[in-house]
Design a protein around this motif. Sequence first.
Motif, PDB file in Angstrom:
ATOM      1  N   ASP A 191     -81.723 -17.537  -7.329  1.00  0.00           N
ATOM      2  CA  ASP A 191     -80.512 -16.728  -7.104  1.00  0.00           C
ATOM      3  C   ASP A 191     -79.297 -17.578  -7.453  1.00  0.00           C
ATOM      4  OD1 ASP A 191     -78.514 -15.060  -6.258  1.00  0.00           O
ATOM      5  OD2 ASP A 191     -79.076 -15.073  -4.138  1.00  0.00           O
ATOM      6  N   ALA A 192     -79.084 -17.794  -8.739  1.00  0.00           N
ATOM      7  CA  ALA A 192     -78.016 -18.683  -9.196  1.00  0.00           C
ATOM      8  C   ALA A 192     -76.634 -18.187  -8.803  1.00  0.00           C
ATOM      9  CB  ALA A 192     -78.103 -18.844 -10.715  1.00  0.00           C
ATOM     10  N   ALA A 193     -76.479 -16.880  -8.678  1.00  0.00           N
ATOM     11  CA  ALA A 193     -75.174 -16.320  -8.339  1.00  0.00           C
ATOM     12  C   ALA A 193     -74.701 -16.769  -6.958  1.00  0.00           C
ATOM     13  CB  ALA A 193     -75.224 -14.795  -8.403  1.00  0.00           C
ATOM     14  N   ASP A 194     -75.634 -17.109  -6.090  1.00  0.00           N
ATOM     15  CA  ASP A 194     -75.285 -17.505  -4.719  1.00  0.00           C
ATOM     16  C   ASP A 194     -75.484 -19.003  -4.494  1.00  0.00           C
ATOM     17  OD1 ASP A 194     -74.560 -14.943  -3.684  1.00  0.00           O
ATOM     18  OD2 ASP A 194     -76.679 -14.390  -3.744  1.00  0.00           O
ATOM     19  N   SER A 195     -75.403 -19.782  -5.559  1.00  0.00           N
ATOM     20  CA  SER A 195     -75.640 -21.218  -5.479  1.00  0.00           C
ATOM     21  C   SER A 195     -74.698 -21.906  -4.488  1.00  0.00           C
ATOM     22  CB  SER A 195     -75.489 -21.840  -6.866  1.00  0.00           C
ATOM     23  OG  SER A 195     -75.734 -23.224  -6.832  1.00  0.00           O
ATOM     24  N   ALA A 196     -73.426 -21.550  -4.516  1.00  0.00           N
ATOM     25  CA  ALA A 196     -72.452 -22.182  -3.612  1.00  0.00           C
ATOM     26  C   ALA A 196     -72.788 -21.875  -2.153  1.00  0.00           C
ATOM     27  CB  ALA A 196     -71.045 -21.710  -3.948  1.00  0.00           C
ATOM     28  N   TYR A 197     -73.234 -20.663  -1.915  1.00  0.00           N
ATOM     29  CA  TYR A 197     -73.615 -20.288  -0.545  1.00  0.00           C
ATOM     30  C   TYR A 197     -74.774 -21.145  -0.053  1.00  0.00           C
ATOM     31  CZ  TYR A 197     -75.511 -17.471   3.291  1.00  0.00           C
ATOM     32  OH  TYR A 197     -76.003 -17.068   4.514  1.00  0.00           O
ATOM     33  N   PHE A 198     -75.770 -21.361  -0.899  1.00  0.00           N
ATOM     34  CA  PHE A 198     -76.920 -22.174  -0.494  1.00  0.00           C
ATOM     35  C   PHE A 198     -76.526 -23.631  -0.257  1.00  0.00           C
ATOM     36  CE2 PHE A 198     -79.343 -18.773  -2.921  1.00  0.00           C
ATOM     37  CZ  PHE A 198     -79.795 -18.141  -1.768  1.00  0.00           C
ATOM     38  N   SER A 199     -75.541 -24.119  -1.012  1.00  0.00           N
ATOM     39  CA  SER A 199     -75.040 -25.473  -0.757  1.00  0.00           C
ATOM     40  C   SER A 199     -74.399 -25.561   0.623  1.00  0.00           C
ATOM     41  CB  SER A 199     -74.019 -25.874  -1.828  1.00  0.00           C
ATOM     42  OG  SER A 199     -74.629 -26.013  -3.093  1.00  0.00           O
ATOM     43  N   GLN A 200     -73.658 -24.526   0.990  1.00  0.00           N
ATOM     44  CA  GLN A 200     -73.033 -24.484   2.314  1.00  0.00           C
ATOM     45  C   GLN A 200     -74.086 -24.455   3.413  1.00  0.00           C
ATOM     46  OE1 GLN A 200     -70.536 -21.015   2.146  1.00  0.00           O
ATOM     47  NE2 GLN A 200     -69.059 -21.950   0.757  1.00  0.00           N
ATOM     48  N   GLN A 201     -75.137 -23.692   3.193  1.00  0.00           N
ATOM     49  CA  GLN A 201     -76.205 -23.607   4.189  1.00  0.00           C
ATOM     50  C   GLN A 201     -76.916 -24.945   4.353  1.00  0.00           C
ATOM     51  OE1 GLN A 201     -75.062 -20.517   5.510  1.00  0.00           O
ATOM     52  NE2 GLN A 201     -77.213 -20.577   6.154  1.00  0.00           N
ATOM     53  N   ARG A 202     -77.104 -25.668   3.236  1.00  0.00           N
ATOM     54  CA  ARG A 202     -77.748 -26.984   3.320  1.00  0.00           C
ATOM     55  C   ARG A 202     -76.888 -27.946   4.133  1.00  0.00           C
ATOM     56  NH1 ARG A 202     -80.007 -30.651   4.657  1.00  0.00           N
ATOM     57  NH2 ARG A 202     -81.274 -32.157   3.508  1.00  0.00           N
ATOM     58  N   ALA A 203     -75.583 -27.911   3.924  1.00  0.00           N
ATOM     59  CA  ALA A 203     -74.674 -28.780   4.669  1.00  0.00           C
ATOM     60  C   ALA A 203     -74.677 -28.421   6.151  1.00  0.00           C
ATOM     61  CB  ALA A 203     -73.255 -28.668   4.100  1.00  0.00           C
ATOM     62  N   ALA A 204     -74.718 -27.127   6.459  1.00  0.00           N
ATOM     63  CA  ALA A 204     -74.739 -26.691   7.853  1.00  0.00           C
ATOM     64  C   ALA A 204     -76.032 -27.103   8.538  1.00  0.00           C
ATOM     65  CB  ALA A 204     -74.567 -25.174   7.918  1.00  0.00           C
ATOM     66  N   PHE A 205     -77.132 -27.057   7.801  1.00  0.00           N
ATOM     67  CA  PHE A 205     -78.419 -27.460   8.371  1.00  0.00           C
ATOM     68  C   PHE A 205     -78.419 -28.955   8.686  1.00  0.00           C
ATOM     69  CE2 PHE A 205     -83.013 -28.652   7.658  1.00  0.00           C
ATOM     70  CZ  PHE A 205     -83.470 -28.114   8.845  1.00  0.00           C
ATOM     71  N   GLN A 206     -77.787 -29.741   7.833  1.00  0.00           N
ATOM     72  CA  GLN A 206     -77.693 -31.180   8.085  1.00  0.00           C
ATOM     73  C   GLN A 206     -76.946 -31.451   9.390  1.00  0.00           C
ATOM     74  OE1 GLN A 206     -79.261 -33.411   6.316  1.00  0.00           O
ATOM     75  NE2 GLN A 206     -78.571 -35.101   7.639  1.00  0.00           N
ATOM     76  N   VAL A 207     -75.893 -30.700   9.631  1.00  0.00           N
ATOM     77  CA  VAL A 207     -75.138 -30.838  10.884  1.00  0.00           C
ATOM     78  C   VAL A 207     -76.014 -30.420  12.068  1.00  0.00           C
ATOM     79  CG1 VAL A 207     -73.157 -30.000  12.203  1.00  0.00           C
ATOM     80  CG2 VAL A 207     -72.904 -30.528   9.768  1.00  0.00           C
ATOM     81  N   ALA A 208     -76.749 -29.337  11.909  1.00  0.00           N
ATOM     82  CA  ALA A 208     -77.607 -28.835  12.990  1.00  0.00           C
ATOM     83  C   ALA A 208     -78.712 -29.827  13.343  1.00  0.00           C
ATOM     84  CB  ALA A 208     -78.209 -27.490  12.588  1.00  0.00           C
ATOM     85  N   LEU A 209     -79.122 -30.651  12.374  1.00  0.00           N
ATOM     86  CA  LEU A 209     -80.174 -31.632  12.613  1.00  0.00           C
ATOM     87  C   LEU A 209     -79.689 -32.889  13.343  1.00  0.00           C
ATOM     88  CD1 LEU A 209     -82.215 -31.722   9.262  1.00  0.00           C
ATOM     89  CD2 LEU A 209     -82.972 -30.793  11.451  1.00  0.00           C
ATOM     90  N   GLN A 210     -78.384 -33.036  13.531  1.00  0.00           N
ATOM     91  CA  GLN A 210     -77.867 -34.293  14.067  1.00  0.00           C
ATOM     92  C   GLN A 210     -78.435 -34.648  15.444  1.00  0.00           C
ATOM     93  OE1 GLN A 210     -76.065 -36.338  12.037  1.00  0.00           O
ATOM     94  NE2 GLN A 210     -76.651 -37.799  13.653  1.00  0.00           N
ATOM     95  N   PRO A 211     -78.545 -33.714  16.403  1.00  0.00           N
ATOM     96  CA  PRO A 211     -79.154 -34.073  17.696  1.00  0.00           C
ATOM     97  C   PRO A 211     -80.590 -34.570  17.555  1.00  0.00           C
ATOM     98  CG  PRO A 211     -77.938 -32.019  17.889  1.00  0.00           C
ATOM     99  CD  PRO A 211     -78.005 -32.336  16.430  1.00  0.00           C
ATOM    100  N   TYR A 212     -81.318 -34.017  16.620  1.00  0.00           N
ATOM    101  CA  TYR A 212     -82.694 -34.444  16.325  1.00  0.00           C
ATOM    102  C   TYR A 212     -82.699 -35.881  15.816  1.00  0.00           C
ATOM    103  CZ  TYR A 212     -86.567 -34.535  12.778  1.00  0.00           C
ATOM    104  OH  TYR A 212     -87.624 -34.859  11.958  1.00  0.00           O
ATOM    105  N   HIS A 213     -81.820 -36.183  14.870  1.00  0.00           N
ATOM    106  CA  HIS A 213     -81.738 -37.549  14.350  1.00  0.00           C
ATOM    107  C   HIS A 213     -81.233 -38.522  15.418  1.00  0.00           C
ATOM    108  CE1 HIS A 213     -82.884 -36.693  10.263  1.00  0.00           C
ATOM    109  NE2 HIS A 213     -81.958 -35.758  10.132  1.00  0.00           N
ATOM    110  N   ASP A 214     -80.319 -38.073  16.250  1.00  0.00           N
ATOM    111  CA  ASP A 214     -79.801 -38.921  17.324  1.00  0.00           C
ATOM    112  C   ASP A 214     -80.907 -39.278  18.315  1.00  0.00           C
ATOM    113  OD1 ASP A 214     -77.278 -38.869  16.222  1.00  0.00           O
ATOM    114  OD2 ASP A 214     -76.490 -37.350  17.601  1.00  0.00           O
TER     115      ASP A 214
END
Length: 299
Positions: free
Chosen positions: A151-174
């Motif tokens: 879904d190339a048309a929504d590439s920017a959206y998927f980048s945003q979701q990846r960044a948000a997931f990284q933030v959500a993982l922070q308690p796990y990494h901590d």
Amino acid sequence: MTQVIKTLLIGTLLSSVLAACGAPAAGPGAGQPLQVIAGENFWGSIATQLGGTHVTVTSIVTNPNTDPHEYESSATDARAFATADYVILNGAGYDDWGQKLLSANPSSSRKLLTVADLLNKKAGDNPHFWYNPDWVAKVADRITADYKALDAADSAYFSQQRAAFQVALQPYHDAIAHIRAAYTGVAVGSTESIFVYMAQALGLNLNSPPEFMQAISEGSDPPAQTVAEFQNQLSHHLIKLLVYNTQTSTPITENLKQLAAQNGIPVVGISETVQPSAASFQDWQTRQLTSLQAALSRQ
């Protein structure tokens, strides 16, 4: 010629021209969410978070009483695989039933991610890849890349979701960092290979007999000498913590849990799939890590 007929003729002619020019047909990226199938709900949770509103994810193995190694697929599963745009399997012999469904329902447009292939693993290797935090990140990156390809048309959206997931993982990494900082080198045991990768990430010294852990994970009887070795470790307090898989139980593992309790060694359960099934991957993992840290602090 009426206006209606003219419109129909123009539409038909335009469709023919587009087809002749190789124009892409309306597909998953044209306003419709990608249909994603995950063999197990740990990968399904990650795929859901990375795809957001632009994907619909169905996880096949979600029942906490089901051992994914022994799952038997159904006709409903076959239909889901047949209509999927994207399929995520663990591989390395963990979910061979999924590969059989793919072979029975071939599709040139369906994209497949087999995690074992991504990690250069094969059948016979420890398949519990989702317990390695570095590999979780690698899988998340690949899923995001695959979403963009589909879904190339929504590439920017998927980048945003990846960044948000990284933030959500922070308690796990901590949680991982806190345990590693406080308990590196502490000797622990595990009834199965499910804990091997996480023990490495935590810096713990997992010294249970490897042959024992592998046999229990594969549903076979461990060699007698490994059972005696494990029992000796518990009886002589050579390990400070015992980890077991809450989704499998055998007389041998139950005996080890009882022996640990008799010797004042904390026993902590971890599950093969996300528990409860509605929880996110990171909440499930963080909760288990919190239990591990609490048990280690008692030693």
